[in-house]
Scaffold this motif. Structure first.
Motif, PDB file in Angstrom:
ATOM      1  N   GLU A 185       1.002  -0.848  -0.190  1.00  0.00           N
ATOM      2  CA  GLU A 185       0.028   0.255  -0.150  1.00  0.00           C
ATOM      3  C   GLU A 185       0.591   1.324   0.012  1.00  0.00           C
ATOM      4  O   GLU A 185       0.701   2.254  -0.538  1.00  0.00           O
ATOM      5  CB  GLU A 185      -1.180  -0.162   1.205  1.00  0.00           C
ATOM      6  CG  GLU A 185      -2.027  -1.536   1.357  1.00  0.00           C
ATOM      7  CD  GLU A 185      -2.685  -1.228   2.562  1.00  0.00           C
ATOM      8  OE1 GLU A 185      -2.654   0.085   3.324  1.00  0.00           O
ATOM      9  OE2 GLU A 185      -3.002  -2.188   2.648  1.00  0.00           O
ATOM     10  N   GLN A 186       2.104   0.844   0.718  1.00  0.00           N
ATOM     11  CA  GLN A 186       2.722   2.643   0.402  1.00  0.00           C
ATOM     12  C   GLN A 186       3.925   2.509  -0.520  1.00  0.00           C
ATOM     13  O   GLN A 186       4.491   2.990  -0.830  1.00  0.00           O
ATOM     14  CB  GLN A 186       3.851   2.461   2.490  1.00  0.00           C
ATOM     15  CG  GLN A 186       4.286   4.040   2.652  1.00  0.00           C
ATOM     16  CD  GLN A 186       4.229   4.066   3.389  1.00  0.00           C
ATOM     17  OE1 GLN A 186       3.275   5.064   4.024  1.00  0.00           O
ATOM     18  NE2 GLN A 186       5.303   3.776   4.673  1.00  0.00           N
ATOM     19  N   ILE A 187       4.951   0.798  -0.107  1.00  0.00           N
ATOM     20  CA  ILE A 187       6.160   1.198  -0.749  1.00  0.00           C
ATOM     21  C   ILE A 187       6.455   1.236  -2.365  1.00  0.00           C
ATOM     22  O   ILE A 187       6.545   2.095  -2.394  1.00  0.00           O
ATOM     23  CB  ILE A 187       7.317   0.299   0.057  1.00  0.00           C
ATOM     24  CG1 ILE A 187       7.361   0.488   1.408  1.00  0.00           C
ATOM     25  CG2 ILE A 187       8.487   0.453  -0.709  1.00  0.00           C
ATOM     26  CD1 ILE A 187       8.181  -0.383   2.434  1.00  0.00           C
ATOM     27  N   GLN A 243       3.812  -1.409  -9.888  1.00  0.00           N
ATOM     28  CA  GLN A 243       3.050  -2.220  -9.850  1.00  0.00           C
ATOM     29  C   GLN A 243       3.410  -3.550  -8.350  1.00  0.00           C
ATOM     30  O   GLN A 243       4.718  -3.579  -8.738  1.00  0.00           O
ATOM     31  CB  GLN A 243       2.126  -2.560 -10.701  1.00  0.00           C
ATOM     32  CG  GLN A 243       1.312  -1.508 -11.352  1.00  0.00           C
ATOM     33  CD  GLN A 243       0.737  -1.271 -10.975  1.00  0.00           C
ATOM     34  OE1 GLN A 243      -0.552  -1.995 -10.401  1.00  0.00           O
ATOM     35  NE2 GLN A 243      -0.054   0.398 -10.864  1.00  0.00           N
ATOM     36  N   PRO A 244       2.604  -3.717  -7.580  1.00  0.00           N
ATOM     37  CA  PRO A 244       2.954  -5.183  -7.165  1.00  0.00           C
ATOM     38  C   PRO A 244       3.951  -5.975  -7.606  1.00  0.00           C
ATOM     39  O   PRO A 244       4.722  -6.869  -7.500  1.00  0.00           O
ATOM     40  CB  PRO A 244       1.575  -5.343  -5.772  1.00  0.00           C
ATOM     41  CG  PRO A 244       0.860  -4.135  -6.276  1.00  0.00           C
ATOM     42  CD  PRO A 244       1.145  -3.572  -7.312  1.00  0.00           C
ATOM     43  N   LYS A 245       3.137  -6.563  -8.882  1.00  0.00           N
ATOM     44  CA  LYS A 245       3.884  -7.440  -9.616  1.00  0.00           C
ATOM     45  C   LYS A 245       5.367  -6.395 -10.170  1.00  0.00           C
ATOM     46  O   LYS A 245       6.355  -8.233 -10.295  1.00  0.00           O
ATOM     47  CB  LYS A 245       2.659  -8.079 -10.786  1.00  0.00           C
ATOM     48  CG  LYS A 245       2.803  -6.819 -11.366  1.00  0.00           C
ATOM     49  CD  LYS A 245       1.479  -7.451 -12.710  1.00  0.00           C
ATOM     50  CE  LYS A 245       1.504  -6.285 -14.076  1.00  0.00           C
ATOM     51  NZ  LYS A 245       2.278  -5.311 -14.627  1.00  0.00           N
ATOM     52  N   ASN A 282      19.248  -8.077  -5.968  1.00  0.00           N
ATOM     53  CA  ASN A 282      19.677  -5.936  -5.931  1.00  0.00           C
ATOM     54  C   ASN A 282      18.048  -5.817  -5.871  1.00  0.00           C
ATOM     55  O   ASN A 282      17.122  -5.600  -7.193  1.00  0.00           O
ATOM     56  CB  ASN A 282      20.286  -5.750  -7.581  1.00  0.00           C
ATOM     57  CG  ASN A 282      19.571  -4.373  -7.665  1.00  0.00           C
ATOM     58  OD1 ASN A 282      19.850  -3.094  -6.530  1.00  0.00           O
ATOM     59  ND2 ASN A 282      20.444  -3.517  -8.876  1.00  0.00           N
ATOM     60  N   PRO A 283      17.177  -6.516  -4.722  1.00  0.00           N
ATOM     61  CA  PRO A 283      15.132  -5.807  -4.777  1.00  0.00           C
ATOM     62  C   PRO A 283      15.284  -5.002  -4.373  1.00  0.00           C
ATOM     63  O   PRO A 283      16.434  -3.308  -4.071  1.00  0.00           O
ATOM     64  CB  PRO A 283      15.655  -7.121  -3.301  1.00  0.00           C
ATOM     65  CG  PRO A 283      16.713  -6.953  -2.583  1.00  0.00           C
ATOM     66  CD  PRO A 283      17.994  -6.961  -3.410  1.00  0.00           C
ATOM     67  N   ASP A 284      14.271  -4.512  -4.668  1.00  0.00           N
ATOM     68  CA  ASP A 284      13.800  -2.806  -4.229  1.00  0.00           C
ATOM     69  C   ASP A 284      13.863  -2.963  -2.776  1.00  0.00           C
ATOM     70  O   ASP A 284      14.161  -1.521  -2.887  1.00  0.00           O
ATOM     71  CB  ASP A 284      11.939  -2.996  -5.674  1.00  0.00           C
ATOM     72  CG  ASP A 284      12.224  -2.714  -7.000  1.00  0.00           C
ATOM     73  OD1 ASP A 284      13.499  -2.344  -7.628  1.00  0.00           O
ATOM     74  OD2 ASP A 284      11.329  -3.447  -7.347  1.00  0.00           O
ATOM     75  N   LEU A 334       6.160  10.472   4.174  1.00  0.00           N
ATOM     76  CA  LEU A 334       6.978   9.721   3.618  1.00  0.00           C
ATOM     77  C   LEU A 334       8.261  10.227   2.747  1.00  0.00           C
ATOM     78  O   LEU A 334       8.316  10.740   2.032  1.00  0.00           O
ATOM     79  CB  LEU A 334       6.300   9.253   2.766  1.00  0.00           C
ATOM     80  CG  LEU A 334       7.018   7.059   2.232  1.00  0.00           C
ATOM     81  CD1 LEU A 334       7.105   6.247   3.508  1.00  0.00           C
ATOM     82  CD2 LEU A 334       6.080   6.614   1.312  1.00  0.00           C
ATOM     83  N   LYS A 335       9.750  10.009   3.587  1.00  0.00           N
ATOM     84  CA  LYS A 335      10.603  10.529   2.815  1.00  0.00           C
ATOM     85  C   LYS A 335      11.896   9.573   1.925  1.00  0.00           C
ATOM     86  O   LYS A 335      11.176   8.523   2.869  1.00  0.00           O
ATOM     87  CB  LYS A 335      10.706  11.848   3.238  1.00  0.00           C
ATOM     88  CG  LYS A 335      10.161  13.009   3.957  1.00  0.00           C
ATOM     89  CD  LYS A 335      10.960  13.785   4.752  1.00  0.00           C
ATOM     90  CE  LYS A 335       9.936  14.480   5.930  1.00  0.00           C
ATOM     91  NZ  LYS A 335      10.797  15.463   6.131  1.00  0.00           N
ATOM     92  N   ASN A 336      11.987  10.019   1.179  1.00  0.00           N
ATOM     93  CA  ASN A 336      13.275   9.169   0.519  1.00  0.00           C
ATOM     94  C   ASN A 336      13.197   7.966   0.000  1.00  0.00           C
ATOM     95  O   ASN A 336      13.755   7.010   0.626  1.00  0.00           O
ATOM     96  CB  ASN A 336      14.213   8.839   1.701  1.00  0.00           C
ATOM     97  CG  ASN A 336      15.084  10.196   2.084  1.00  0.00           C
ATOM     98  OD1 ASN A 336      16.070  10.537   1.509  1.00  0.00           O
ATOM     99  ND2 ASN A 336      15.532  11.182   3.057  1.00  0.00           N
ATOM    100  N   VAL A 337      11.368   7.585  -0.245  1.00  0.00           N
ATOM    101  CA  VAL A 337      11.725   6.491  -1.410  1.00  0.00           C
ATOM    102  C   VAL A 337      11.377   6.577  -2.866  1.00  0.00           C
ATOM    103  O   VAL A 337      10.655   7.202  -2.742  1.00  0.00           O
ATOM    104  CB  VAL A 337      10.394   5.718  -0.770  1.00  0.00           C
ATOM    105  CG1 VAL A 337       9.666   4.255  -1.495  1.00  0.00           C
ATOM    106  CG2 VAL A 337      10.018   5.345   0.582  1.00  0.00           C
ATOM    107  N   PRO A 338      12.183   6.223  -3.131  1.00  0.00           N
ATOM    108  CA  PRO A 338      13.499   5.743  -2.462  1.00  0.00           C
ATOM    109  C   PRO A 338      14.782   6.044  -2.594  1.00  0.00           C
ATOM    110  O   PRO A 338      14.471   7.521  -2.201  1.00  0.00           O
ATOM    111  CB  PRO A 338      14.046   4.997  -4.555  1.00  0.00           C
ATOM    112  CG  PRO A 338      13.912   5.729  -5.468  1.00  0.00           C
ATOM    113  CD  PRO A 338      12.243   6.063  -4.720  1.00  0.00           C
TER     114      PRO A 338
END
Lengths: 296, 408
Positions: B160-162, B169-171, B227-229, B401-405
Motif C-alpha cells: 500500500e505504501q512502498i 505495481q506490486p507485480k 538487487n531487490p527494490d 513519507l520521505k526518501n523512497v527510494p
C-alpha cells in the motif's frame, strides 16, 4: 569470477577476526594448558574498555589500544595470580574457575549497562577502499594487519627473548624448566597476561565493527576454540592459518551454499581434521597429551 | 453495577465518610507483573512495567477498580524457569489476584502455564509468538499483537505504501526476505513469503542467518547480487546493526529497507548513523507520536510518562503495555471480579473499534482470546528521528513519507 575473488577477500578478513581472537587463547592453552573459557569475556571487556575510552576521553578505538592492551595485561595477571594459580594442583578446577569468571564478567558488565547495546564510532574504521568491485573496510583491514604483526611479534618474542624462551621451556617440561632455574609460576602469570593482552588487542579493534553487549564474547569463542584445535595447540602459525581457514570456509559456505549452514559446514571440517590429524594442522605430535602428564 | 451506583448515590450524603472507610479497608487488588527486571533483557522489561504503572496510577487516581486500589507487584523473570518461580512466589507469598506480563514469549509461555495451576488469569500484553494463543490455555488472554501481525503489517506497507512510492505495481516489485534463523524470524519470514506471493510480488530470495554470527558479509553480498527494490529484515538488534553496517561498507543501499521488530531505537541509530538509516523503515509497536485520531490519548501518555519518569520513553513497548493494562482494568470492572471465567466472559463481550485506545488498538477477541484489533505501525527514520508513517491515518500533523527510494 569477480564474486569469487570478493568472497576470498571477505573470508581472509573474517579469518583475521577469528585469528586475532584465537591468538591469546592458543597461547594460554598451549603453554599453561588451561582452557580459558573466559577468553571471549576478556575480548568483551576490552570492547567495553574501548567504549569507556571513547565516552570519557573521546578516544578513537584505535588510539584506545594504548590503554586497553596494558589494562587487559593487568587483568590477565590478576586473574592468574588470584584465581588460577591457587588452583594449580587441580587443573579441572582451573577450568571451572575460568567458567566462573566468564559468568562473573558477563554479569558485572550486564549490571553496569542494563543490557543496552553500545556502539563505539570511529571515522577511520568506516572508511572503505575500492579495488575493482571489491570493497574492503578499514576496520577489517586493520585487524588483518594487526593479526599478522602480532603473530610475527609473538613468534619472535617466543624464539628470541629470555622470557619467551622460558615460556617455551615450561611448555615442553615444567619440571625440567624448574630444575634449570626458571620461575615457572611467574612465567605462567606473564603468559596469561600476554594472552589477555592479545584478547585486549582483539577487543579494541573489534569494537567499531559490532554492537556491544555483555554476551558478545560468546559470538567468537566457539570459532576461536575451533581455530585453536584446527590450527594446532600452542602454535602461533596454527592460530593464524586456522583463523584463515575458518574464515574462508565460512565466507564461501555462506555465500555459495547458505548462511544458515556455514557453522555446520566448518564444524564438519573441524571434526574431519580432528579425526585425520588430532594435533591440528600445525601442532606438534603429542602436544595434546602434555596436559595429562604429571605436572608438579 | 447499577445497584452499586445506586447505593453510592444513597450513601453520598450522610454516610460518605463511612463508605470511604469501607473502601480504604478493602484489600488492594494485586496484579503480578511478570517481566525481566534484571539481566540482559531488563531494558525493555522495565519499560513495559513503566507502561503498566502509568495505567495503574491513572486508575488509582480515579478511585481504583471495584472500589479497590490497584497494586502492581513485580515478578522478575528473564527465562522460563524464572517465570514459573516468579508466578509461584507472587501467587503464594504475595497473594496476587491475577498476572500481567511480558514481551518475552518463552517467559509468557511458562508463566501463563504456571498461573493456570493457581487458576489465575494471565493477561499478555507484549509477547508476540503466535503459538501462545494456540495452546488453548483457559486463563490466557493476549491483548497485544502477535508475530503474524508483524508479517501482515510489513506486507501491507510494501503493497500500500512502498510500491506506489516507487511508482511500481506490486507485480513489478522485487523483494528479498532476510530473517534470523530461529523460530521467531523464520515464522515471520515464511508468512511474508506467502503473503507477497499471493499479491504477485517477486520474492527474489529468502535468507536466514544466525543473530550471533561474527560476520554477515556473505548475506549482504547475496542480497546485493539479487538487487531487490525492498529488503525485508527480521532479527534482533546486534544482527540488524551488523547488516546495516556491512551493507554500508559494501556500498549497498537498496531503495527500501523495511525492518521488522527491531531497528527503531537509538541502539541502531548510534551503531549505523543517521545518514545510512535515512529513509529506512521499521514495523514495530505504535509510538506516542501517532496522530490523536489514530491513537486517542497517545499524547497524554507521553506527557504522563515524561512527568512520572522524567525522561523520554526508552522503547515503544511501553505504550502497548500501558494500553494492555488499561484494557485489563476495564475488563475486570466489567467482570466485577478477577475470577478466570468471569474475566474471560467479560473479555469475550468486549467490542471496541480500532483507534479506541492510545496505541491505536481496538478490542475484539477471537475464540482463542487473541485480540484481533491489536496492530503494529511503521516508522521511518527521518533526520535521525523515528517518525510514524504507516498506516497513513497514524501520521502526525505534517508528516510525510520521505526518501523512497533512498538517495544513493
Amino acid at each position: 569470477m569477480d564474486s569469487l575473488l570478493h568472497v576470498l577477500v571477505v573470508g581472509l578478513l573474517l579469518g583475521g577476526i577469528y585469528g586475532l581472537v584465537s591468538l591469546g587463547l592458543n597461547l594460554i592453552f598451549g603453554v599453561i594448558r588451561i582452557v580459558n573459557f573466559a577468553h571471549g569475556e576478556l575480548v568483551m571487556l576490552a570492547m567495553y574498555g574501548a567504549y569507556v575510552c571513547y565516552a570519557t576521553l573521546g578516544l578513537d578505538p584505535y588510539v584506545s589500544v594504548l590503554i586497553v592492551v596494558p589494562a587487559l595485561f593487568v587483568v590477565g595477571v590478576l586473574m592468574h595470580r588470584l584465581v588460577l594459580q591457587p588452583l594449580h594442583a587441580e587443573s579441572s578446577m582451573q577450568i571451572f574457575a575460568t567458567f566462573g569468571l566468564l559468568i562473573l564478567f558477563q554479569n558485572a558488565v550486564l549490571a553496569l549497562t542494563r543490557g543496552e547495546g553500545y556502539s563505539v564510532p570511529s571515522k577511520l574504521a568506516a572508511t572503505t577502499f575500492e579495488v575493482g568491485d571489491i570493497r574492503v573496510t578499514m576496520s577489517r583491514l586493520v585487524i588483518f594487519v594487526a593479526l599478522t604483526l602480532a603473530a610475527i611479534a609473538l613468534h619472535v618474542f617466543l624464539k628470541r627473548t629470555r622470557i619467551g624462551k622460558s615460556i617455551r621451556a615450561v611448555t615442553q617440561d615444567r619440571q625440567a624448566a624448574r630444575l634449570m632455574g626458571i620461575n615457572v609460576e611467574r612465567t605462567f602469570t606473564i603468559t596469561f597476561g600476554i594472552g589477555a593482552a592479545l584478547a585486549g588487542l582483539a577487543g579494541a579493534l573489534l569494537a567499531p565493527i559490532y554492537t556491544l553487549s555483555p554476551g558478545i564474547g560468546g559470538n567468537f569463542i566457539l570459532a576461536a576454540f575451533a581455530v585453536v584445535v584446527l590450527g594446532g595447540l600452542g602454535s602461533v602459525a596454527g592460530a593464524y592459518f586456522g583463523g584463515m581457514i575458518v574464515g574462508l570456509v565460512e565466507a564461501f559456505a555462506g555465500f555459495y551454499i547458505d548462511p544458515e549452514l556455514k557453522q555446520a559446514i566448518w564444524f564438519v571440517i573441524f571434526l574431519a581434521v580432528l579425526v585425520v590429524r588430532p594435533t591440528g594442522l600445525f601442532g606438534q605430535a603429542g602436544a595434546e597429551d602434555v596436559g595429562f602428564r604429571e605436572q608438579t | 453495577m447499577l445497584q452499586f451506583k445506586g447505593f453510592r448515590a444513597l450513601a453520598a450524603g450522610v454516610i460518605a465518610a463511612a463508605f470511604a472507610t469501607v473502601a480504604v479497608a478493602q484489600a488492594p487488588l494485586k496484579i503480578g507483573a511478570i517481566n525481566p527486571y534484571s539481566g540482559p533483557l531488563a531494558l525493555y522489561g522495565d519499560e513495559v512495567a513503566r507502561g503498566y504503572q502509568l495505567a495503574v496510577d491513572e486508575k488509582n487516581a480515579k478511585g481504583g477498580v471495584l472500589g479497590r486500589k490497584v497494586e502492581l507487584v513485580r515478578g522478575d523473570a528473564g527465562n522460563p524457569q524464572q517465570g514459573i518461580a516468579a508466578v509461584d512466589q507472587l501467587a503464594s507469598r504475595d497473594n496476587v489476584d491475577l498476572f500481567i506480563g511480558t514481551y518475552i514469549s518463552a517467559v509468557s509461555n511458562a508463566a501463563s502455564d504456571a498461573a493456570q495451576r493457581y487458576n489465575k488469569i494471565y493477561w499478555d500484553t507484549n509477547a508476540v509468538a503466535a503459538e501462545l494463543t494456540e495452546r488453548g490455555l483457559p486463563n490466557f488472554i493476549r491483548v497485544g499483537p502477535n508475530a503474524s501481525n508483524f508479517a501482515d503489517m510489513s506486507v501491507r506497507a510494501v503493497i500500500e505504501q512502498i510500491a506506489p512510492a516507487l511508482g511500481k505495481q506490486p507485480k513489478d516489485l522485487t523483494v528479498w526476505i532476510e530473517h534470523e534463523d530461529s523460530i521467531y524470524g523464520k515464522s515471520i519470514g515464511d508468512i511474508q513469503k506467502k503473503l507477497l506471493d499471493s499479491k504477485g510480488v517477486k520474492v527474489l530470495g529468502q535468507g536466514a542467518h544466525n543473530f550471533r554470527a561474527a560476520d554477515l558479509t556473505d548475506v549482504v553480498l547475496r542480497v546485493k547480487k539479487a538487487n531487490p527494490d525492498v529488503w525485508l529484515m527480521t532479527g534482533y538488534v546486534p544482527d540488524g546493526n551488523l547488516l546495516h553496517k556491512t551493507a554500508r561498507e559494501q556500498g549497498f543501499k537498496p531503495p527500501v529497507i523495511l525492518m521488522v521488530g527491531t531497528g527503531d531505537t537509538n541502539e541502531t541509530l548510534d551503531a549505523v548513523g543517521a545518514d545510512y538509516l535515512e529513509g529506512a523503515m521499521v514495523v514495530s509497536y505504535p509510538r506516542p507520536d501517532i496522530s490523536e485520531k489514530f491513537g486517542p490519548g497517545a499524547a497524554a501518555y507521553l506527557a504522563a510518562y515524561r512527568k512520572a519518569f522524567n525522561r523520554e520513553p526508552v522503547a515503544p513497548q511501553g505504550l502497548t503495555a500501558y494500553t494492555g493494562m488499561r484494557i485489563l482494568l476495564e475488563t475486570i470492572e466489567a467482570a466485577g471480579s478477577t475470577d478466570v471465567d468471569k474475566v474471560r466472559a467479560a473479555a469475550a463481550k468486549l467490542d471496541k473499534p480500532l483507534n479506541t485506545y492510545p496505541s491505536g488498538f481496538g478490542v475484539k477477541f477471537d475464540d482463542k482470546f487473541q485480540n484481533t484489533r491489536a496492530i503494529f505501525t511503521v516508522i521511518q527514520w527521518q533526520g535521525g528521528k523515528q517518525v510514524t508513517v504507516f498506516p497513513p491515518e497514524a501520521r502526525g500533523p505534517g508528516v510525510a513519507l520521505k526518501n523512497v527510494p533512498r538517495k544513493q
